[in-house]
Design an enzyme around this catalytic site. Structure first.
Site, PDB file in Angstrom:
ATOM      1  CG  HIS A 171      -1.956  -1.078   1.179  1.00 14.08           C
ATOM      2  ND1 HIS A 171      -2.847  -1.235   0.139  1.00 14.08           N
ATOM      3  CD2 HIS A 171      -2.221  -2.096   2.042  1.00 14.08           C
ATOM      4  CE1 HIS A 171      -3.611  -2.297   0.370  1.00 14.08           C
ATOM      5  NE2 HIS A 171      -3.253  -2.842   1.520  1.00 14.08           N
ATOM      6  CG  ASP A 207      -2.573  -8.410   0.671  1.00 11.24           C
ATOM      7  OD1 ASP A 207      -1.916  -8.806   1.652  1.00 11.24           O
ATOM      8  OD2 ASP A 207      -3.587  -7.683   0.761  1.00 11.24           O
ATOM      9  CG  HIS A 209      -6.454  -5.372   1.488  1.00 13.51           C
ATOM     10  ND1 HIS A 209      -5.898  -6.216   2.429  1.00 13.51           N
ATOM     11  CD2 HIS A 209      -7.641  -4.962   1.994  1.00 13.51           C
ATOM     12  CE1 HIS A 209      -6.716  -6.310   3.465  1.00 13.51           C
ATOM     13  NE2 HIS A 209      -7.778  -5.562   3.237  1.00 13.51           N
ATOM     14  CG  ASP A 296      -4.903 -10.069   3.238  1.00  7.54           C
ATOM     15  OD1 ASP A 296      -4.448 -10.659   2.232  1.00  7.54           O
ATOM     16  OD2 ASP A 296      -4.634  -8.881   3.502  1.00  7.54           O
TER      17      ASP A 296
HETATM   18  C1  SP5 Z   1      -1.048  -5.206   3.864  1.00 10.41           C
HETATM   19  C2  SP5 Z   1      -2.516  -5.262   4.145  1.00 10.41           C
HETATM   20  O1  SP5 Z   1      -3.113  -6.318   4.081  1.00 10.41           O
HETATM   21  N1  SP5 Z   1      -3.088  -4.127   4.525  1.00 10.41           N
HETATM   22  C3  SP5 Z   1      -4.489  -4.086   4.785  1.00 10.41           C
HETATM   23  C4  SP5 Z   1      -4.913  -2.752   5.296  1.00 10.41           C
HETATM   24  C5  SP5 Z   1      -6.365  -2.776   5.629  1.00 10.41           C
HETATM   25  N2  SP5 Z   1      -6.698  -1.664   6.443  1.00 10.41           N
HETATM   26  C6  SP5 Z   1      -8.088  -1.519   6.713  1.00 10.41           C
HETATM   27  C7  SP5 Z   1      -8.558  -2.534   7.684  1.00 10.41           C
HETATM   28  C8  SP5 Z   1     -10.031  -2.493   7.759  1.00 10.41           C
HETATM   29  C9  SP5 Z   1     -10.520  -3.590   8.632  1.00 10.41           C
HETATM   30  N3  SP5 Z   1     -11.872  -3.813   8.382  1.00 10.41           N
HETATM   31  C10 SP5 Z   1     -12.441  -4.700   9.356  1.00 10.41           C
HETATM   32  C11 SP5 Z   1     -13.783  -5.150   8.957  1.00 10.41           C
HETATM   33  C12 SP5 Z   1     -14.218  -6.178   9.943  1.00 10.41           C
HETATM   34  N4  SP5 Z   1     -15.517  -6.662   9.632  1.00 10.41           N
HETATM   35 ZN    ZN Z   2      -4.070  -7.211   2.535  1.00 10.58          ZN
END
Ligand code: SP5
Ligand code: ZN
Length: 372
Positions: A171, A207, A209, A296
Site C-alpha cells: 500500500h 494479497d 487488498h 488475507d
Molecule cells: C497489507 C494489508 O493487508 N493491509 C491491509 C490494510 C487494511 N486496512 C483496513 C482494515 C479495515 C478492517 N476492516 C475490518 C472489517 C471487519 N468486519
Molecule cells: Zn491485505
C-alpha cells in the site's frame, strides 16, 4: 527454499489500530511473522538467512526522500511535541476537495508539510489504520533489507527465495505510507532487479487488498508489469484504486492489470483469476517475478471476505512456479494467526514443486474445518 528473516520486525510492536474512528485490536502484529517463522522452521525444508544492510539508496529509488525522513523522525517528533498517544495516527488528511478550483501549480507550491506531527502524518499518510510506534522505522528499514537480500539470493542463482517481510509494503506509494505499510518492499525489490539485470520484471500481487502503492509507483513504467488479484475496491480497502479499467499510462499503458473479485470469492473462481494473471505475466518478457504474497484471502481471515483454502495456496504456488521464472516471494498481509504458518508452508512448497501434507491442527483450531 531459503527464507530471509530478521527479528528486527519486533520493534514494530503494535497492539491497537483504529477502524472508522474506534480503537480495535491490531491485525498487523509481530506474532504473525513469528508464527510463519516457526512453521517454516519446523518444516525443516527452509534454511534461514540473515538480511544484509542495503542502505537507503534502493529506498529512495522508489520513494520520496521526504517520506523516508518523516518516518525516521515521526516518533521523536510526537514525543517532542508532547502528543501523548500509544501510536501516531493523523489528525487531518489533505482531501483533494480542499483544493478544488486551485491549479496543480498552486496546490504544488502552497500545500506543504506542516510542523504539527498530526498534520505531518496526514500529509504523508493514506489512512488512520497504519499505526506508527517508536520502532516502526527500524522495522520498516529491516523489511526492505529482507526484500533486497531475497533479491540477492535469486539474482545469485537461486530459482526461488522467500522474504518474511514485516511490516508489509504494497500500500505504500512513492510519497505515502498506509494500510500497515511504510516502505514498498516489493516495489523496491522490482526496481532493484530492473537496475541489476536490465530486464523487464513482473509483480504478481495476491494479497486480498489491491496494492495501490505498487500500481502507483510503476503506473507510467514500461519495464515493470503489475498484475493484482484482489477484493473489488467498491467493497473494500483501499476503495479508491484497484478497478479493472486502471491499465497504466504512457510507457506503462497496458502494463497494469487489475482483477477485482466479488466479496466471498471461493477457490474455483480465484484459480480462474490466477490463470488470467499468470497468462498476463507470461505474455511479457523477463525472467523474474516478484510475488506480493498475502493470506488475507483465507476463509477465516478477520478482515478479508474471500473463502480460500490451504489446498488452494499450494496449487497457486505450483501454478506460479510452472511459468518457469525465478521467484522473489515477499510477505504482505494475512491476519488469521492460527493458519498463517500452514498457509505459507503450503504456498512455498507448491512453488518448489514439493508436496504438502497439512500438519494436524491443535485443539480449538478451526482451520481444518474449512481447509480440509
Ligand atoms: C497489507 C494489508 O493487508 N493491509 C491491509 C490494510 C487494511 N486496512 C483496513 C482494515 C479495515 C478492517 N476492516 C475490518 C472489517 C471487519 N468486519
Ligand atoms: Zn491485505
Amino acid at each position: 527454499m531459503q527464507v530471509v528473516y530478521s527479528p528486527a520486525h519486533l520493534a514494530h510492536d503494535i497492539t491497537v489500530e483504529t477502524f472508522m474512528g474506534l480503537p480495535v485490536p491490531a491485525n498487523e502484529v509481530a506474532e504473525r511473522a513469528e508464527l510463519i517463522r516457526q512453521a517454516l522452521d519446523t518444516d525443516g525444508g527452509f534454511p534461514f538467512v540473515v538480511p544484509t544492510d542495503h542502505g537507503e539508496a534502493p529506498i529512495t529509488d522508489v520513494h520520496d526522500p521526504g517520506l523516508v525522513r518523516f518516518l525516521e523522525v515521526a516518533w521523536s517528533e510526537l514525543e517532542a511535541q508532547r502528543v501523548d498517544r500509544p501510536f501516531l495516527s493523523a489528525d487531518t488528511y489533505p482531501n483533494r476537495a480542499m483544493f478544488e478550483g486551485m491549479s496543480d501549480a498552486a496546490v504544488g507550491s502552497l500545500v506543504r508539510e506542516p510542523a504539527h506531527v498530526g498534520g505531518r502524518a496526514g500529509y504523508w499518510g493514506l489512512d488512520s489504520a497504519a499505526p506508527l510506534v517508536a520502532g516502526t522505522y527500524r522495522a520498516a528499514r529491516a523489511a526492505v533489507d529482507v526484500a533486497l537480500t531475497t533479491v540477492d539470493l535469486v539474482l545469485g542463482g537461486q530459482p526461488v527465495a522467500y522474504g518474511l517481510c514485516r511490516p508489509p509494503g504494497h500500500h505504500a506509494a512513492r510519497s505515502m505510507y498506509g494500510g500497515y505499510c511504510f516502505f514498498n518492499n516489493a516495489a523496491i525489490a522490482a526496481e532493484a532487479i530492473v537496475r541489476a539485470t536490465g530486464e523487464r520484471v513482473a509483480i504478481l500481487d495476491v494479497d486480498y487488498h489491491h496494492g495501490n502503492g505498487s500500481q502507483q509507483i510503476f503506473w507510467r513504467r514500461g519495464d515493470v508489469r503489475y498484475v493484482s488479484i484482489h477484493a473489488d475496491p467498491d467493497h473494500d480497502y483501499p476503495y479508491f484504486l484497484g478497478r479493472a479499467d486502471e491499465v497504466g499510462e504512457g510507457d506503462g499503458l497496458g502494463e497494469n492489470l487489475n482483477v477485482p473479485l466479488a466479496p466471498g470469492t471461493k477457490d474455483d473462481e480465484y484459480l480462474v483469476a490466477v490463470d488470467r494473471a499468470l497468462d498476463a505475466i507470461a505474455a511479457a518478457p523477463g525472467s523474474v517475478i516478484v510475488i506480493s504474497l498475502g493470506f488475507d484471502t483465507y476463509a477465516l481471515d478477520p478482515i478479508g471476505t474471500f473463502k480460500l483454502t490451504t489446498a488452494a495456496y499450494h496449487e497457486i504456488g505450483r501454478r506460479t512456479a510452472a511459468l518457469g521464472r525465478r521467484l522473489v516471494i515477499l510477505q504482505e498481509g494475512g491476519y488469521h494467526r492460527p493458519s498463517l504458518g500452514e498457509n505459507t508452508r503450503a504456498w512455498l512448497r507448491g512453488a518448489e514443486g514439493r508436496s504438502f501434507e497439512p500438519r494436524p491442527a491443535a485443539d480449538g483450531d478451526a482451520r481444518d474445518a474449512v481447509a480440509g
